[in-house]
Design a protein around this motif. Structure first.
Motif, PDB file in Angstrom:
ATOM      1  N   LYS A 176       0.853  -1.192   0.000  1.00  0.00           N
ATOM      2  CA  LYS A 176       0.000   0.000   0.000  1.00  0.00           C
ATOM      3  C   LYS A 176       0.890   1.244   0.000  1.00  0.00           C
ATOM      4  O   LYS A 176       1.713   1.411   0.898  1.00  0.00           O
ATOM      5  N   VAL A 177       0.703   2.081  -1.006  1.00  0.00           N
ATOM      6  CA  VAL A 177       1.498   3.304  -1.148  1.00  0.00           C
ATOM      7  C   VAL A 177       0.631   4.495  -0.759  1.00  0.00           C
ATOM      8  O   VAL A 177      -0.359   4.797  -1.418  1.00  0.00           O
ATOM      9  N   GLY A 178       1.006   5.154   0.316  1.00  0.00           N
ATOM     10  CA  GLY A 178       0.225   6.274   0.821  1.00  0.00           C
ATOM     11  C   GLY A 178       0.474   7.564   0.052  1.00  0.00           C
ATOM     12  O   GLY A 178       1.608   7.850  -0.351  1.00  0.00           O
ATOM     13  N   ILE A 209       3.000   9.775   7.792  1.00  0.00           N
ATOM     14  CA  ILE A 209       4.059   9.126   8.578  1.00  0.00           C
ATOM     15  C   ILE A 209       3.468   8.269   9.702  1.00  0.00           C
ATOM     16  O   ILE A 209       3.886   7.112   9.886  1.00  0.00           O
ATOM     17  N   PRO A 210       2.466   8.771  10.471  1.00  0.00           N
ATOM     18  CA  PRO A 210       1.845   7.891  11.467  1.00  0.00           C
ATOM     19  C   PRO A 210       1.236   6.629  10.853  1.00  0.00           C
ATOM     20  O   PRO A 210       1.331   5.550  11.440  1.00  0.00           O
ATOM     21  N   ALA A 211       0.631   6.750   9.663  1.00  0.00           N
ATOM     22  CA  ALA A 211       0.033   5.582   9.006  1.00  0.00           C
ATOM     23  C   ALA A 211       1.110   4.581   8.598  1.00  0.00           C
ATOM     24  O   ALA A 211       0.913   3.362   8.691  1.00  0.00           O
ATOM     25  N   LEU A 212       2.258   5.084   8.154  1.00  0.00           N
ATOM     26  CA  LEU A 212       3.370   4.202   7.787  1.00  0.00           C
ATOM     27  C   LEU A 212       3.903   3.476   9.022  1.00  0.00           C
ATOM     28  O   LEU A 212       4.113   2.252   8.996  1.00  0.00           O
ATOM     29  N   LYS A 213       4.104   4.208  10.083  1.00  0.00           N
ATOM     30  CA  LYS A 213       4.657   3.620  11.310  1.00  0.00           C
ATOM     31  C   LYS A 213       3.717   2.586  11.928  1.00  0.00           C
ATOM     32  O   LYS A 213       4.160   1.606  12.524  1.00  0.00           O
ATOM     33  N   SER A 214       2.395   2.802  11.773  1.00  0.00           N
ATOM     34  CA  SER A 214       1.412   1.878  12.347  1.00  0.00           C
ATOM     35  C   SER A 214       1.026   0.761  11.374  1.00  0.00           C
ATOM     36  O   SER A 214       0.099  -0.009  11.645  1.00  0.00           O
ATOM     37  N   LYS A 215       1.716   0.699  10.229  1.00  0.00           N
ATOM     38  CA  LYS A 215       1.553  -0.364   9.234  1.00  0.00           C
ATOM     39  C   LYS A 215       0.215  -0.325   8.505  1.00  0.00           C
ATOM     40  O   LYS A 215      -0.231  -1.335   7.941  1.00  0.00           O
ATOM     41  N   ILE A 236      11.274   7.670  10.082  1.00  0.00           N
ATOM     42  CA  ILE A 236      11.156   6.705   8.993  1.00  0.00           C
ATOM     43  C   ILE A 236      12.447   6.679   8.176  1.00  0.00           C
ATOM     44  O   ILE A 236      13.303   7.545   8.336  1.00  0.00           O
ATOM     45  N   ASP A 237      12.577   5.683   7.316  1.00  0.00           N
ATOM     46  CA  ASP A 237      13.693   5.616   6.377  1.00  0.00           C
ATOM     47  C   ASP A 237      13.234   6.102   5.003  1.00  0.00           C
ATOM     48  O   ASP A 237      12.025   6.140   4.721  1.00  0.00           O
ATOM     49  N   PHE A 238      14.188   6.444   4.159  1.00  0.00           N
ATOM     50  CA  PHE A 238      13.880   6.899   2.807  1.00  0.00           C
ATOM     51  C   PHE A 238      14.692   6.126   1.783  1.00  0.00           C
ATOM     52  O   PHE A 238      15.822   5.710   2.047  1.00  0.00           O
ATOM     53  N   SER A 239      14.097   6.009   0.606  1.00  0.00           N
ATOM     54  CA  SER A 239      14.840   5.511  -0.550  1.00  0.00           C
ATOM     55  C   SER A 239      15.772   6.606  -1.039  1.00  0.00           C
ATOM     56  O   SER A 239      15.796   7.717  -0.497  1.00  0.00           O
ATOM     57  N   GLY A 262       9.206   7.054   1.313  1.00  0.00           N
ATOM     58  CA  GLY A 262       9.309   6.768   2.738  1.00  0.00           C
ATOM     59  C   GLY A 262       8.951   5.317   3.023  1.00  0.00           C
ATOM     60  O   GLY A 262       7.969   4.801   2.486  1.00  0.00           O
ATOM     61  N   VAL A 263       9.761   4.649   3.844  1.00  0.00           N
ATOM     62  CA  VAL A 263       9.479   3.278   4.280  1.00  0.00           C
ATOM     63  C   VAL A 263       9.694   3.191   5.787  1.00  0.00           C
ATOM     64  O   VAL A 263      10.321   4.059   6.382  1.00  0.00           O
ATOM     65  N   ARG A 264       9.176   2.132   6.388  1.00  0.00           N
ATOM     66  CA  ARG A 264       9.335   1.973   7.830  1.00  0.00           C
ATOM     67  C   ARG A 264      10.796   1.756   8.208  1.00  0.00           C
ATOM     68  O   ARG A 264      11.566   1.177   7.432  1.00  0.00           O
ATOM     69  N   LYS A 265      11.160   2.211   9.381  1.00  0.00           N
ATOM     70  CA  LYS A 265      12.500   1.991   9.906  1.00  0.00           C
ATOM     71  C   LYS A 265      12.845   0.505   9.851  1.00  0.00           C
ATOM     72  O   LYS A 265      12.077  -0.349  10.313  1.00  0.00           O
TER      73      LYS A 265
END
Length: 265
Positions: free
Chosen positions: A28-30, A78-84, A103-106, A220-223
């Motif tokens: 899922k790409v936010g 970012i909160p949605a990414l961190k909470s999966k 978060i981490d980045f490409s 942006g991707v999860r840590k």
């Protein structure tokens, strides 16, 4: 014989399903569901398109990822990414040290300057002296908001934050603010619109600040999600090398939006 044929068909179906599963991982790409042309825009049927949508899908295809665009308000990405709730962010999000705490980045996939626009009948530039005493509009939770607060805070009459860049643009048209700061490409698209042509022009580009503006825009991707980050990085390099990036970019721009390492976004 019929039983054998049924078993063969079933086995083939399972093989194909397994092959698809192995070749196309769904993620899922936010993105923030707001008009941000030419990066994101929605047609009459509700379908999202634009340069960033096309590039996202090209990167996903190269990485053998089945990407599903998932609308999330900008300040909730970012909160949605961190909470999966989502697996990645591809929404013109600049790579910054502050965001890298969460978060981490490409690697970057584009990088363009930051600009300020204002009414045609007012003469000023994109400097602290230029915005002195003015109401400057920015989108909340963006690098532009952070930059404005750092460089123009206490100098501008007010730094007014908006949920979307379109709201800032509309307040500029209405005369409720004196200027707005954002990505130069997005502001250029507004200046080419009927409203933008009538009211406003480019005042200039802000001075670089790598710490705040970052080296460009990345996914942006999860840590710790190095597997997904590595896939995206490899795909970015591949679409740059095989000409797909240039092919898509030519549909929207007459220059290479990738930029160089010295530019800020």
């Amino acid at each position: 014989m019929k039983t054998f044929v049924k078993m063969t068909i079933a086995a083939a179906a399972l093989t194909l399903a397994g092959a698809w599963s192995a070749s196309a991982e769904e993620i899922k790409v936010g993105f923030s569901p707001e008009a941000y042309p030419p990066f994101y825009s929605q047609d009459a049927s509700g379908k999202w398109g634009g340069w960033e949508v096309d590039i996202t899908m090209a990167i996903c295809a190269e990485a053998k990822l089945d990407c599903v665009l998932t609308p999330i308000p900008w300040d909730g990405l970012i909160p949605a990414l961190k909470s999966k709730k989502i697996d990645a962010i591809m929404n013109s999000m600049s790579i910054t040290a502050e965001r890298e705490k969460e978060i981490d980045f490409s690697d970057k996939y584009y990088n363009t300057p930051t600009a300020i626009i204002g009414p045609k009948d007012q003469k000023f530039d994109a400097t602290p002296d230029g915005v002195k005493g003015k109401i400057l509009g920015v989108q909340v939770s963006t690098v532009h908001a952070a930059y404005a607060k750092k460089h123009f805070g206490g100098i501008a009459a007010e730094i007014k934050e908006y949920q979307t860049q379109d709201e800032a643009n509309q307040d500029l048209v209405a005369g409720r603010i004196d200027a707005t700061q954002a990505d130069s490409i997005a502001l250029d698209a507004f200046l080419k619109s009927d409203e933008g042509k009538a009211c406003c022009d480019l005042k200039g580009y802000v001075a670089p600040d790598l710490e705040v503006l970052g080296p460009g825009v990345g996914a942006g991707v999860r840590k710790g999600d190095t597997e997904l980050k590595d896939k995206i990085n490899a795909a970015i390099k591949a679409v740059r090398a095989n000409g797909k990036y240039a092919e898509i970019t030519k549909k929207y721009f007459d220059f290479d939006i990738y930029g160089d390492d010295a530019q800020s976004n």
